[in-house]
Design a protein around this motif. Structure first.
Motif, mmCIF file in Angstrom:
data_model
loop_
_atom_site.group_PDB
_atom_site.id
_atom_site.type_symbol
_atom_site.label_atom_id
_atom_site.label_comp_id
_atom_site.label_asym_id
_atom_site.label_seq_id
_atom_site.Cartn_x
_atom_site.Cartn_y
_atom_site.Cartn_z
ATOM 1 N N PRO A 23 60.395 19.358 13.158
ATOM 2 C CA PRO A 23 60.337 18.009 12.572
ATOM 3 C C PRO A 23 61.649 17.602 11.892
ATOM 4 O O PRO A 23 62.329 18.437 11.291
ATOM 5 C CB PRO A 23 59.219 18.115 11.525
ATOM 6 N N ASP A 24 61.973 16.319 12.004
ATOM 7 C CA ASP A 24 63.219 15.801 11.412
ATOM 8 C C ASP A 24 63.260 15.982 9.898
ATOM 9 O O ASP A 24 64.330 16.096 9.306
ATOM 10 C CB ASP A 24 63.376 14.303 11.743
ATOM 11 N N LYS A 60 59.354 21.595 19.004
ATOM 12 C CA LYS A 60 60.185 20.604 18.308
ATOM 13 C C LYS A 60 60.095 20.812 16.797
ATOM 14 O O LYS A 60 59.005 20.905 16.237
ATOM 15 C CB LYS A 60 59.718 19.195 18.674
ATOM 16 N N SER A 75 67.926 20.584 6.810
ATOM 17 C CA SER A 75 68.781 20.863 7.973
ATOM 18 C C SER A 75 69.167 22.337 8.089
ATOM 19 O O SER A 75 69.223 22.890 9.187
ATOM 20 C CB SER A 75 70.032 19.992 7.933
ATOM 21 N N THR A 82 62.542 18.442 8.201
ATOM 22 C CA THR A 82 62.861 19.819 7.795
ATOM 23 C C THR A 82 64.279 19.874 7.222
ATOM 24 O O THR A 82 65.195 19.303 7.818
ATOM 25 C CB THR A 82 62.782 20.761 9.028
ATOM 26 N N THR A 91 55.952 22.827 9.921
ATOM 27 C CA THR A 91 55.098 21.817 10.562
ATOM 28 C C THR A 91 53.640 21.834 10.126
ATOM 29 O O THR A 91 52.927 20.852 10.313
ATOM 30 C CB THR A 91 55.064 22.037 12.094
ATOM 31 N N SER A 148 66.195 24.240 9.397
ATOM 32 C CA SER A 148 66.025 23.863 10.800
ATOM 33 C C SER A 148 67.010 24.641 11.684
ATOM 34 O O SER A 148 66.643 25.183 12.737
ATOM 35 C CB SER A 148 66.257 22.354 10.924
#
Length: 277
Positions: free
Chosen positions: A240-241, A238, A245, A243, A214, A248
């Motif tokens: 971040p989208d 949260k 997968s 990232t 982030t 994440s």
């Protein structure tokens, strides 16, 4: 009384600029005069150590002194003169990951970020895999130092191995809060004052990985009491989208609420290698 350990006289060190300041000590860029070398010197916030605490300090220094690994900051020696306690170590020119991400705001591509994540895990894994496993106990972006290499960055773990001396410093400087400045990286069990384990280190590593994803300071602007409640209740930051997968998913594994659900450091390394490949 310090066999096999280099004692460096205070007069052999010429302190230059202050690099950083923490609850444990102030780090300076310094010249090691007799060696004509540039080093980092951490002057501890300690005036004097009672014989027992001094013994612990020496013992911890000896353990640190025996560690040589590419992803761990090299300790050269220490000054053990009264009121001048200091640790002398290699200088890493880019400073901490915290500084790079949050102050210099260096733009890193995912290739760099994953390389940094991998090297950080390797440093911690080395400590966890020692014959007498060593817990870091204070993993945060401030404790990973960086240097440029011809193809990216070199990352090294610092500030490990001085748990008892750190406690003594806390006592002497009347820091009433054991979490001064590190609460954002602390696992729920630590916030509940339970035992620190290897899995507590892994939780903290997960928060550092979130920072890598982030470029933000964890829980920025929130008070400690709010952060503590948030984490203990099982809530997390949260991710971040954007990232990758797999990375994440790894962050989520690292900061799992139940310590037993978190991976070992060895598994973290394997996962990041998969992300890179």
């Amino acid at each position: 009384k310090l066999e096999g350990f280099l004692q460096i006289s205070d007069q052999d060190l010429k302190l230059d600029d202050e690099i950083s300041c923490g609850g444990f000590g102030v780090v300076y860029l310094a010249q090691w005069l007799s060696r004509h070398d540039i080093v980092a010197v951490k002057r501890l916030h300690l005036n004097r150590l009672n014989p027992q605490a001094e013994k612990e300090f020496f013992k911890e220094l000896l353990v640190m002194n025996g560690i040589r690994y590419p992803n761990i900051v090299t300790l050269y020696g220490a000054c053990v003169e009264k009121e001048k306690y200091a640790i002398v170590m290699e200088y890493m020119s880019l400073g901490s990951l915290y500084k790079i991400l949050h102050q210099n705001k260096l733009s890193l591509d995912w290739c760099d970020r994953l390389s940094i994540a991998l090297q950080a895990a390797k440093g911690i894994n080395y400590l966890h895999q020692l014959e007498q496993p060593m817990l870091h106990r204070d993993i945060k972006s401030l404790n990973f130092l960086l240097e440029r290499s011809h193809e990216g960055y070199i990352v090294k773990v610092c500030d490990f191995g001085l748990a008892k001396t750190r406690n003594e410093t806390t006592r002497q400087t009347q820091l009433t809060h054991a979490f001064a400045g590190t609460l954002q990286w602390s696992a729920p069990e630590i916030l509940l004052l339970e035992k620190h384990t290897e899995k507590s280190d892994i939780y903290s590593l997960g928060v550092v990985y979130w920072e890598l994803a982030t470029n933000e300071i964890p829980y920025s602007g929130h008070q400690n009491t709010v952060i503590r409640e948030f984490v203990i209740s099982g809530n997390r930051l949260k991710i971040p989208d954007a990232t990758p997968s797999r990375f994440s998913a790894l962050i989520n594994e690292c900061w799992a609420h139940n310590a037993n659900d978190r991976p070992t450091c060895s598994h973290v390394i394997e996962e990041i290698q998969e992300c890179i490949n």
